[in-house]
Each structure stands twice: as structure tokens, then as C-alpha cells.
Design a protein around this motif. Structure first.
Motif, PDB file in Angstrom:
ATOM      1  N   GLN A  75       0.789  -1.005   0.046  1.00  0.00           N
ATOM      2  CA  GLN A  75      -0.114  -0.040  -0.024  1.00  0.00           C
ATOM      3  C   GLN A  75       0.997   1.191  -0.056  1.00  0.00           C
ATOM      4  OE1 GLN A  75      -1.936  -1.203   3.477  1.00  0.00           O
ATOM      5  NE2 GLN A  75      -0.914   0.598   4.815  1.00  0.00           N
ATOM      6  N   VAL A  76       0.262   2.123  -0.320  1.00  0.00           N
ATOM      7  CA  VAL A  76       0.754   3.661  -0.412  1.00  0.00           C
ATOM      8  C   VAL A  76       1.805   4.247   0.913  1.00  0.00           C
ATOM      9  CG1 VAL A  76       0.761   6.081  -0.637  1.00  0.00           C
ATOM     10  CG2 VAL A  76      -0.475   4.474  -2.200  1.00  0.00           C
ATOM     11  N   MET A  77       0.967   4.079   1.884  1.00  0.00           N
ATOM     12  CA  MET A  77       1.519   4.332   3.400  1.00  0.00           C
ATOM     13  C   MET A  77       1.674   2.944   4.030  1.00  0.00           C
ATOM     14  SD  MET A  77       2.239   7.432   3.174  1.00  0.00           S
ATOM     15  CE  MET A  77       2.663   7.810   4.986  1.00  0.00           C
ATOM     16  N   LEU A  78       2.706   2.507   4.217  1.00  0.00           N
ATOM     17  CA  LEU A  78       3.046   1.068   4.932  1.00  0.00           C
ATOM     18  C   LEU A  78       2.786   1.444   6.452  1.00  0.00           C
ATOM     19  CD1 LEU A  78       6.144  -0.054   3.118  1.00  0.00           C
ATOM     20  CD2 LEU A  78       3.921  -1.078   2.939  1.00  0.00           C
ATOM     21  N   ARG A  79       2.275   0.352   7.154  1.00  0.00           N
ATOM     22  CA  ARG A  79       1.856   0.464   8.664  1.00  0.00           C
ATOM     23  C   ARG A  79       3.441   0.548   9.292  1.00  0.00           C
ATOM     24  NH1 ARG A  79      -0.125  -4.750  11.887  1.00  0.00           N
ATOM     25  NH2 ARG A  79       1.046  -4.579  13.693  1.00  0.00           N
ATOM     26  N   SER A  80       4.329  -0.229   8.873  1.00  0.00           N
ATOM     27  CA  SER A  80       5.589  -0.448   9.405  1.00  0.00           C
ATOM     28  C   SER A  80       6.392  -1.227   8.316  1.00  0.00           C
ATOM     29  CB  SER A  80       5.558  -1.509  10.431  1.00  0.00           C
ATOM     30  OG  SER A  80       6.775  -1.503  11.268  1.00  0.00           O
ATOM     31  N   VAL A  81       7.760  -0.646   8.500  1.00  0.00           N
ATOM     32  CA  VAL A  81       8.968  -1.252   7.883  1.00  0.00           C
ATOM     33  C   VAL A  81       9.887  -1.629   8.885  1.00  0.00           C
ATOM     34  CG1 VAL A  81      11.105  -0.855   6.351  1.00  0.00           C
ATOM     35  CG2 VAL A  81       8.479   0.352   5.910  1.00  0.00           C
ATOM     36  N   VAL A  82      10.242  -2.929   8.924  1.00  0.00           N
ATOM     37  CA  VAL A  82      11.029  -3.673  10.017  1.00  0.00           C
ATOM     38  C   VAL A  82      12.195  -4.224   9.074  1.00  0.00           C
ATOM     39  CG1 VAL A  82      11.367  -5.512  11.851  1.00  0.00           C
ATOM     40  CG2 VAL A  82       9.117  -3.984  11.561  1.00  0.00           C
ATOM     41  N   ASN A 103      10.301   1.135  12.871  1.00  0.00           N
ATOM     42  CA  ASN A 103       9.432   2.477  13.484  1.00  0.00           C
ATOM     43  C   ASN A 103       8.988   2.447  14.905  1.00  0.00           C
ATOM     44  OD1 ASN A 103       7.366   0.714  13.008  1.00  0.00           O
ATOM     45  ND2 ASN A 103       6.151   2.134  11.879  1.00  0.00           N
ATOM     46  N   GLY A 104       9.097   1.161  15.725  1.00  0.00           N
ATOM     47  CA  GLY A 104       8.897   0.734  16.753  1.00  0.00           C
ATOM     48  C   GLY A 104       7.424  -0.053  17.097  1.00  0.00           C
ATOM     49  N   ASP A 105       6.866  -0.327  15.919  1.00  0.00           N
ATOM     50  CA  ASP A 105       6.040  -1.434  15.985  1.00  0.00           C
ATOM     51  C   ASP A 105       6.277  -2.542  16.371  1.00  0.00           C
ATOM     52  OD1 ASP A 105       3.631  -3.071  15.393  1.00  0.00           O
ATOM     53  OD2 ASP A 105       3.195  -2.122  13.372  1.00  0.00           O
ATOM     54  N   LYS A 106       6.036  -2.956  17.705  1.00  0.00           N
ATOM     55  CA  LYS A 106       6.340  -4.142  18.327  1.00  0.00           C
ATOM     56  C   LYS A 106       5.919  -5.331  17.744  1.00  0.00           C
ATOM     57  CE  LYS A 106       9.410  -1.953  21.085  1.00  0.00           C
ATOM     58  NZ  LYS A 106      10.870  -1.975  20.645  1.00  0.00           N
ATOM     59  N   ARG A 107       4.581  -5.201  17.380  1.00  0.00           N
ATOM     60  CA  ARG A 107       3.929  -6.376  16.786  1.00  0.00           C
ATOM     61  C   ARG A 107       4.371  -6.614  15.488  1.00  0.00           C
ATOM     62  NH1 ARG A 107      -0.753  -9.620  16.927  1.00  0.00           N
ATOM     63  NH2 ARG A 107      -1.976  -9.448  14.801  1.00  0.00           N
ATOM     64  N   ALA A 108       4.758  -5.871  14.663  1.00  0.00           N
ATOM     65  CA  ALA A 108       5.610  -5.981  13.262  1.00  0.00           C
ATOM     66  C   ALA A 108       6.711  -6.745  13.718  1.00  0.00           C
ATOM     67  CB  ALA A 108       5.426  -4.783  12.542  1.00  0.00           C
ATOM     68  N   GLU A 109       7.570  -6.176  14.486  1.00  0.00           N
ATOM     69  CA  GLU A 109       8.883  -6.672  14.854  1.00  0.00           C
ATOM     70  C   GLU A 109       8.817  -8.038  15.098  1.00  0.00           C
ATOM     71  OE1 GLU A 109      10.534  -4.401  18.001  1.00  0.00           O
ATOM     72  OE2 GLU A 109      10.657  -2.500  16.707  1.00  0.00           O
ATOM     73  N   LYS A 110       7.747  -8.445  16.022  1.00  0.00           N
ATOM     74  CA  LYS A 110       7.629  -9.914  16.304  1.00  0.00           C
ATOM     75  C   LYS A 110       7.152 -10.933  15.324  1.00  0.00           C
ATOM     76  CE  LYS A 110       5.847 -10.779  20.594  1.00  0.00           C
ATOM     77  NZ  LYS A 110       4.755 -10.914  21.952  1.00  0.00           N
ATOM     78  N   ILE A 111       6.385 -10.235  14.481  1.00  0.00           N
ATOM     79  CA  ILE A 111       5.967 -11.147  13.213  1.00  0.00           C
ATOM     80  C   ILE A 111       7.263 -11.174  12.284  1.00  0.00           C
ATOM     81  CG2 ILE A 111       4.467 -11.061  11.181  1.00  0.00           C
ATOM     82  CD1 ILE A 111       2.246  -9.534  12.875  1.00  0.00           C
ATOM     83  N   ALA A 112       7.869 -10.261  12.026  1.00  0.00           N
ATOM     84  CA  ALA A 112       9.178 -10.352  11.115  1.00  0.00           C
ATOM     85  C   ALA A 112      10.111 -11.394  11.779  1.00  0.00           C
ATOM     86  CB  ALA A 112       9.976  -9.092  10.972  1.00  0.00           C
TER      87      ALA A 112
END
Length: 167
Positions: A75-82, A103-112
Motif C-alpha cells: 500500500q501507499v503508506m505502509l504500517r511499518s517497515v522492519v 518504526n517501533g511497531d513491536k507487533r510487526a517486529e515480533k511477526i518479522a
């Protein structure tokens, strides 16, 4: 000589600069203290080998995480880049992994991190990437949409662009 730029060229340039600034502003600059990353390979064949390996690696991770990956353009504006930094040995064993940038999105970090672990063992890296080392260090970016699904930056489709005419 004075060059003239069309309005379209100026808009495209402005969009590229704005997008780059937003992406950089959204990521922290902290580096994983326990996982130093080697400087990038900067010469011909080794860079080509690294790029080919990263494509195979990204495809492997995606295939092992079908439920959490996204298909199509990000998408144009991503929720997070890890961005993860990780080490792989000659057999493809995952030796270490950590968040390199986020960017500090802990949930995205855990998923990655979980998706990387779930994909292990990874494809064996080509011998050309090791030199005299027993492991290779890789950086890869996870691009998260709002729905929590991701694509890996190495194989992601080009991101949708926002048009200045869409107001």
C-alpha cells in the motif's frame, strides 16, 4: 545552460523526496548492539551473488509464511517497515537475528522475527559470500500493510504511488 523542468517532472521529484523523507523519519536509527553488520559487498560478482541469494532467501521465507504474507503491491503508506539483521552459516542454519531498524511497531517486529525463525533452516548461502568466515550476515526488510501482512523488500512489487492530482 539553464534546464527547464516540466510540472510532471517536478511533481515526480517532489514525491520521491517526500516519500524517502517519510520512510527515513519512520525508522529508528538504533542498531542491534549484539549483531554487528559487515559493510555491504561493493564489487561486481560478489554483489550479484548476494542479490541472487537474497531473492532465493526472500522467496523461501515467503513460501514458509503464506498465511502472513501479502500479494500484490504494498500500500501507499505502509504500517511499518522492519529491517532484520541475521546471520546464516554454510548449511543455512539461522545463527542469530535481531531488529536492525524499525518504526517501533513491536507487533510487526515480533511477526518479522517469528517469520524468519519459522523459515529456518534457510537456503545455504553460496560459498562466494563467505570468504574466510564461517557465517554470512544479511539485512532484509519486512514491509507491513495495515492488515498486518508483509512482503519482503527484496521481492516486493513496486509500491503504489500517490498522485498529487488525487486530492
Amino acid at each position: 545552460m539553464i534546464q527547464s523542468f516540466s510540472l510532471s517532472t517536478a511533481r515526480t521529484t517532489l514525491l520521491a523526496i517526500t516519500t524517502a523523507a517519510m520512510l527515513m523519519a519512520g525508522c529508528s536509527s538504533q542498531r542491534a548492539p549484539n549483531l554487528p553488520v559487515s559493510p555491504p559487498i561493493s564489487q561486481g560478482p560478489s554483489l550479484a551473488v548476494l542479490n541472487q541469494y537474497k531473492v532465493a532467501l526472500a522467496q523461501h521465507i515467503t513460501q514458509r509464511n503464506v498465511a502472513t504474507t501479502s500479494i500484490g503491491r504494498p500500500q501507499v503508506m505502509l504500517r511499518s517497515v522492519v529491517v532484520l539483521a541475521f546471520k546464516v552459516d554454510k548449511q543455512g542454519n539461522l545463527l542469530a537475528s535481531s531488529v536492525y531498524r524499525s518504526n517501533g511497531d513491536k507487533r510487526a517486529e515480533k511477526i518479522a522475527l517469528a517469520s524468519l525463525r519459522q523459515a529456518a533452516p534457510l537456503p545455504s548461502p553460496p560459498a562466494a559470500l563467505f570468504g574466510n568466515k564461517s557465517e554470512v550476515e544479511i539485512l532484509e526488510g519486512w514491509l507491513f500493510n495495515d492488515d498486518g501482512r508483509f512482503q519482503l523488500s527484496t521481492i516486493a512489487a513496486p509500491q503504489l504511488r500517490y498522485s498529487l492530482n488525487q486530492r
